[in-house]
Design an enzyme around this catalytic site. Structure first.
Site, mmCIF file in Angstrom:
data_model
loop_
_atom_site.group_PDB
_atom_site.id
_atom_site.type_symbol
_atom_site.label_atom_id
_atom_site.label_comp_id
_atom_site.label_asym_id
_atom_site.label_seq_id
_atom_site.Cartn_x
_atom_site.Cartn_y
_atom_site.Cartn_z
ATOM 1 N NE ARG A 53 -13.191 -11.727 -27.386
ATOM 2 C CZ ARG A 53 -13.051 -12.052 -28.732
ATOM 3 N NH1 ARG A 53 -12.611 -11.063 -29.387
ATOM 4 N NH2 ARG A 53 -12.793 -13.009 -29.640
ATOM 5 C CG HIS A 64 -3.027 3.168 -24.829
ATOM 6 N ND1 HIS A 64 -3.131 3.439 -25.933
ATOM 7 C CD2 HIS A 64 -4.427 1.935 -24.584
ATOM 8 C CE1 HIS A 64 -4.266 1.972 -26.804
ATOM 9 N NE2 HIS A 64 -4.710 1.964 -26.053
ATOM 10 C CB SER A 99 -12.105 1.593 -26.758
ATOM 11 O OG SER A 99 -12.927 1.509 -28.301
ATOM 12 N NE ARG A 100 -6.150 0.952 -30.512
ATOM 13 C CZ ARG A 100 -5.806 0.191 -29.711
ATOM 14 N NH1 ARG A 100 -6.822 0.575 -28.099
ATOM 15 N NH2 ARG A 100 -5.145 -0.949 -29.522
ATOM 16 C CD GLU A 159 -2.810 6.568 -27.030
ATOM 17 O OE1 GLU A 159 -2.656 5.313 -26.866
ATOM 18 O OE2 GLU A 159 -4.425 7.096 -26.917
HETATM 19 C C1 DGY Z 1 -4.846 -3.107 -26.989
HETATM 20 O O1 DGY Z 1 -4.376 -4.007 -26.660
HETATM 21 O O2 DGY Z 1 -5.105 -2.292 -28.362
HETATM 22 C C2 DGY Z 1 -5.562 -1.997 -26.221
HETATM 23 O O3 DGY Z 1 -5.781 -1.184 -26.375
HETATM 24 C C3 DGY Z 1 -4.036 -2.013 -24.846
HETATM 25 O O4 DGY Z 1 -4.361 -2.092 -23.723
#
Ligand code: DGY
Length: 307
Positions: A142, A272, A223-224, A253
């Protein structure tokens, strides 16, 4: 909180984050439901201590902080909040891209520090065009698709790599071309990561891949953090193997002040904040509550993790 308090006895952790593991384990013992955040590690120790727990609802699209295997063995249901944060996260990706390529944080600092001496110097403070640059998207879910849509507005060429290729129709609609992982790294002027963090994507972006990138290229990650080998990224940025990076996510984090990434001047760092808009966070809260309520009632959640 209002919705939750109408239905349940609610206990809130209001102390330091993440909640200390020992405290979480002691508090979760008598709880039926849990609302958690991406920084809360809901591992097997926590799940096994939560003998009454039926439903977990995370206030995030990512659920890599939850031990899905252990939760599945316990027949727990897990809810998450996709879709509503797609646009906000894609917007932040574009913001990082523009900030890097047009040096917005540096420009702001220069003006504030009273170091702006030349008006319109032809070679002063030059950035890079987005126009006709190649944007590589790793992970065309998405958020990746929403970034592709935005990039086409900036007249960029979009290429992507994903576990599964999109249909021809979808590719045409997005104006995105499928390439191999290697080609994505070699060809992109800007490479943006939109994959979930899974055992398969853990630290997949390492020095070997970074070395395939153009020296002029930029890396964006909303993303991560754990998808990137952060030590390798620091090397690549220090040695100018790549030109710069825009990062919203990190291996650990909140980030430590000693993290060498904070000392680099070719990075833009954000705490983040992909989904951090008033509108989006409100929608996420509503879904997180609905998911929990449905899960505790034994009904299918709006967004339930497939296990
Ligand atoms: C999530 O919702 O996983 C996102 O990283 C937040 O920004």
């Amino acid at each position: 909180m209002k919705e939750l308090k109408k239905r349940y006895h609610v206990e809130v952790h209001a102390g330091s984050i993440p909640m200390p593991k020992k405290l979480l384990i002691s508090k979760i013992k008598d709880k039926d439901g849990l609302i958690c955040y991406p920084y809360d590690s809901i591992d097997s120790d926590v799940i096994n201590a939560a003998t009454r727990l039926k439903a977990i609802s995370t206030y995030s699209v990512g659920y890599d902080h939850i031990d899905i295997k252990t939760a599945s063995k316990r027949d727990l249901v897990i809810g998450y909040t996709p879709e509503v944060l797609t646009r906000a996260t894609a917007d932040l990706t574009m913001a990082l891209m523009l900030s890097l390529l047009r040096k917005i944080p540096e420009g702001d600092k220069l003006v504030r520090d009273n170091k702006w001496k030349t008006v319109f110097g032809p070679y002063e403070f030059l950035g890079t065009d987005l126009y006709q640059k190649t944007l590589g998207i790793l992970g065309m879910g998405r958020i990746g698709k929403a970034v592709a849509q935005r990039a086409s507005g900036f007249e960029m060429n979009v290429i992507y790599h994903n576990r599964t290729r999109l249909t021809k129709k979808e590719e045409e609609k997005l104006g995105a071309r499928y390439v191999s992982l290697e080609s994505l790294f070699k060809t992109s002027d800007i490479l943006s990561i939109h994959s979930p963090h899974t055992p398969q994507t853990h630290k997949i972006i390492n020095l070997k891949l970074l070395k395939k990138m153009k020296r002029t290229a930029f890396l964006i990650n909303t993303s991560r953090g754990k998808i990137i080998n952060e030590k390798d990224l620091v090397i690549a940025l220090k040695k100018k193997i790549i030109s710069g990076a825009g990062l919203d996510v990190f291996q650990k984090e909140p980030i430590d002040s000693t993290n060498p990434i904070t000392k680099l001047d070719n990075v833009i760092l954000m705490p983040h904040s992909g989904s951090a808009t008033t509108e989006t966070r409100k929608k996420m809260a509503e879904i997180a509550v609905k998911n929990l309520v449905l899960g505790l009632a034994g009904k299918k959640m709006i967004y339930q993790v497939k296990m």
